[in-house]
Design a protein around this motif. Structure first.
Motif, mmCIF file in Angstrom:
data_model
loop_
_atom_site.group_PDB
_atom_site.id
_atom_site.type_symbol
_atom_site.label_atom_id
_atom_site.label_comp_id
_atom_site.label_asym_id
_atom_site.label_seq_id
_atom_site.Cartn_x
_atom_site.Cartn_y
_atom_site.Cartn_z
ATOM 1 N N THR A 134 0.847 -1.183 0.000
ATOM 2 C CA THR A 134 0.000 0.000 0.000
ATOM 3 C C THR A 134 0.883 1.233 0.000
ATOM 4 O OG1 THR A 134 -1.769 -1.114 1.226
ATOM 5 C CG2 THR A 134 -1.798 1.289 1.220
ATOM 6 N N GLY A 135 0.661 2.138 -0.955
ATOM 7 C CA GLY A 135 1.403 3.382 -1.023
ATOM 8 C C GLY A 135 0.770 4.437 -0.132
ATOM 9 N N THR A 136 1.587 5.392 0.349
ATOM 10 C CA THR A 136 1.077 6.410 1.258
ATOM 11 C C THR A 136 1.534 7.809 0.830
ATOM 12 O OG1 THR A 136 2.892 6.617 2.859
ATOM 13 C CG2 THR A 136 1.455 4.702 3.073
ATOM 14 N N SER A 137 0.880 8.801 1.420
ATOM 15 C CA SER A 137 1.204 10.195 1.115
ATOM 16 C C SER A 137 2.529 10.627 1.722
ATOM 17 C CB SER A 137 0.091 11.106 1.635
ATOM 18 O OG SER A 137 -0.049 10.977 3.036
ATOM 19 N N ALA A 138 3.112 9.819 2.590
ATOM 20 C CA ALA A 138 4.416 10.120 3.182
ATOM 21 C C ALA A 138 5.555 9.512 2.378
ATOM 22 C CB ALA A 138 4.468 9.624 4.625
ATOM 23 N N GLY A 139 5.260 8.992 1.182
ATOM 24 C CA GLY A 139 6.294 8.395 0.344
ATOM 25 C C GLY A 139 6.743 7.034 0.817
ATOM 26 N N LYS A 140 5.882 6.321 1.553
ATOM 27 C CA LYS A 140 6.230 5.007 2.104
ATOM 28 C C LYS A 140 5.369 3.911 1.483
ATOM 29 C CE LYS A 140 7.792 6.722 6.627
ATOM 30 N NZ LYS A 140 7.779 8.151 6.309
ATOM 31 N N ALA A 165 0.299 -6.692 8.794
ATOM 32 C CA ALA A 165 1.178 -5.608 8.366
ATOM 33 C C ALA A 165 2.530 -5.806 9.030
ATOM 34 C CB ALA A 165 0.572 -4.264 8.762
ATOM 35 N N THR A 166 3.586 -6.032 8.251
ATOM 36 C CA THR A 166 4.884 -6.402 8.803
ATOM 37 C C THR A 166 5.875 -5.248 8.890
ATOM 38 O OG1 THR A 166 5.597 -7.112 6.601
ATOM 39 C CG2 THR A 166 4.672 -8.792 8.080
ATOM 40 N N LYS A 167 5.835 -4.325 7.926
ATOM 41 C CA LYS A 167 6.803 -3.234 7.972
ATOM 42 C C LYS A 167 6.348 -2.088 7.066
ATOM 43 C CE LYS A 167 9.685 -5.426 4.404
ATOM 44 N NZ LYS A 167 11.035 -5.890 4.054
ATOM 45 N N VAL A 168 6.978 -0.945 7.281
ATOM 46 C CA VAL A 168 6.799 0.230 6.432
ATOM 47 C C VAL A 168 8.152 0.576 5.837
ATOM 48 C CG1 VAL A 168 6.220 2.673 6.359
ATOM 49 C CG2 VAL A 168 4.826 1.115 7.701
ATOM 50 N N VAL A 169 8.211 0.671 4.500
ATOM 51 C CA VAL A 169 9.465 0.956 3.815
ATOM 52 C C VAL A 169 9.428 2.395 3.311
ATOM 53 C CG1 VAL A 169 11.017 0.297 1.944
ATOM 54 C CG2 VAL A 169 9.645 -1.446 3.102
ATOM 55 N N ALA A 170 10.389 3.216 3.727
ATOM 56 C CA ALA A 170 10.490 4.596 3.249
ATOM 57 C C ALA A 170 11.100 4.585 1.853
ATOM 58 C CB ALA A 170 11.338 5.422 4.214
#
Length: 514
Positions: A134-140, A165-170
């Motif tokens: 899933t893409g986000t508005s914070a560029g992650k 949900a396992t991780k958030v990648v910047a």
């Protein structure tokens, strides 16, 4: 652009979400199923081969899940799909009899991963079929691990659907607006117009960008594979060591522009530019199958509507277009703007035939030519009617400002040119929400003095909304009005007496065109 080929519907689903409207839709990879989500968050799955008007299965979502504005099927399994709102991602596994018990959802907050996640934009299934992104508005990118609930005991599932949900990648600083999976790579688009390609481990492969490209809304790839280039002149590109090929693609942006990107070419090719703000003005050519369309962003385009062919356009950067009118011969096109300016254009080239006029103090709301193209009249939001006249100067015809008048004390709902019954001279009327019908004497009007001949009150309680001439079917002539009490009235043009009345039970008429 060339002419567009006609499209024939394969099947139409009537009233799929008749009460709330459709806000998200997707079709499965095998083209057998369709998923729809309404504004009231009702989810329906439809099968093409069933001719009934009922969905194969459906479920109601909890309102706290938010407005689901994006949905996509798992390309490898048509029984799975994912949707998201700005704050919620929902995974689905549907069966024909019961889909509601197979819905799971999570709300991500900054506390979930101890970092800023941002708002969700789009979600996709990873091509490895064990993850989703899933893409986000914070560029992650949020990475979801998926477990098949049909192969694990139900009591061992960490979630109802076996998704965690396992991780958030910047990925970058700029907001991600688009996320797509293409064969063995993942594609992102962002608010700066950059298109980036990643491998399955989210390692960057290539970047394509151009300073004229705005926030990306959608991408469509060619079916013909190209060799991967080492760099793309005219854009920013990174080389790749993989054997991944690159496809030409078409992208659209939030400023209503469509580009073609050839990965072995030097430029982004602009295909078309459309209105990026509201379209408030439309005028049809009096003799040819042409329609002029004006937008609040200042874009004016002319189309040939029989062949749906774009002909010519012009962009006005100073203000938005509010109204348009062709002259009766179709040689001229007049445009009124939100800053009060008026342009008189050549109807073919859209080039100005004289300097623009700036005589209105407010946005121009109505514009019209007389039957002999001798006069041009406008109405504006300051309740004024302004008249321009075509004159002969130095052997050539040109336009000049004649006069203006604040003739109403409430918004003007229409201006109307006609012909005097006892001559061929133009006749000008205006109608306002003050219930006044005002008639002007153009022959007696001189520079900076617009003469009024009659003021007639047409309504006692109702508010008039529009007027037009009634077809000349007898020696007696009429004009037609409509009001906010759902009534249309027919008036004698000389006596201003009401001769006929017709009521509409449900809605007011705001536009009369005969």
């Amino acid at each position: 652009m060339g002419s567009l080929l006609p499209r024939v519907p394969v099947r139409t689903i009537f009233q799929s979400h008749s009460e709330d409207g459709l806000c998200a839709i997707a079709i499965s990879q095998d083209a057998k199923y369709l998923v729809t989500i309404s504004a009231a968050t009702k989810v329906c799955v439809w099968r093409w081969t069933l001719l009934t008007g009922e969905p194969t299965c459906s479920t109601e979502l909890d309102p706290e899940f938010g407005y689901q504005d994006y949905v996509i099927f798992n390309p490898q399994n048509p029984h799975e799909f994912v949707s998201n709102s700005k704050s919620q991602v929902i995974f689905y596994l549907w069966v024909s009899r019961d889909m509601g018990s197979r819905v799971s959802a999570w709300l991500l907050s900054p506390q979930t991963f101890k970092c800023l996640v941002g708002q969700f934009s789009q979600s996709v299934f990873h091509f490895n079929n064990t993850q989703a992104l899933t893409g986000t508005s914070a560029g992650k990118l949020v990475v979801w691990d998926m477990h098949d609930p049909r192969t694990l005991p139900e009591e061992l599932l960490p979630k109802p659907h076996g998704v965690t949900a396992t991780k958030v990648v910047a990925m970058q600083e700029e907001s991600l607006t688009l996320l797509q999976v293409l064969d063995s790579c993942i594609v992102t688009g962002d608010v700066k117009g950059q298109v980036k390609f990643y491998d399955g481990q989210l390692q960057l492969l290539s970047i394509y960008s151009h300073d004229k490209v705005g926030p990306i809304q959608s991408i469509s790839f060619s079916t013909i594979l190209r060799d991967a280039p080492s760099a793309l002149p005219g854009s920013r590109s990174l080389p790749t060591q993989t054997t991944l090929g690159f496809l030409n693609f078409i992208l659209s942006t939030s400023d209503a522009t469509v580009f073609h990107v050839a990965t072995d070419s030097t430029n982004f090719g602009r295909i078309t530019t459309e209105a990026k703000k509201a379209v408030n003005a439309i005028a049809c050519h009096p003799q040819e199958p042409l329609v002029a369309v004006g937008s609040h962003c200042g874009l004016l385009k002319v189309w040939e509507y029989k062949q749906t062919q774009y002909l010519v356009s012009r962009i006005f950067t100073e203000a938005g277009i509010q109204c348009l009118s062709y002259d009766p011969e179709g040689h001229l096109l007049a445009a009124g703007f939100t800053d009060g300016s008026v342009y008189i254009l050549d109807a073919i080239s859209l080039q100005s035939i004289c300097e623009e006029f700036q005589c209105s103090q407010g946005p121009v709301t109505h514009i019209s030519f007389s039957h002999d193209s001798k006069y041009l009249a406008t109405a504006d939001e300051n309740y004024s009617v302004t008249v321009y006249k075509r004159v002969l100067q130095n052997g050539s015809r040109c336009w000049e400002h004649l006069a203006g008048l604040v003739s109403h004390y409430k918004p003007i709902r229409g201006i109307l040119f006609g012909v005097h019954p006892d001559s061929n001279e133009p006749r000008l009327l205006s109608l306002g929400e003050d219930r006044q019908l005002v008639e002007y004497d153009l022959n007696s009007s001189i520079k900076d003095h617009l003469v009024v001949t009659h003021r007639d009150r047409l309504e006692q309680v109702a508010v008039p909304l529009c007027l037009t001439w009634y077809p000349q079917l007898s020696t007696e002539s009429f004009f037609l009005t409509a009001n906010n009490c759902y009534k249309m009235k027919l008036y004698n043009t000389t006596t201003k007496m009401c001769r006929s009345l017709h009521s509409y039970a449900h809605s007011a008429v705001h536009l009369c065109v005969i």
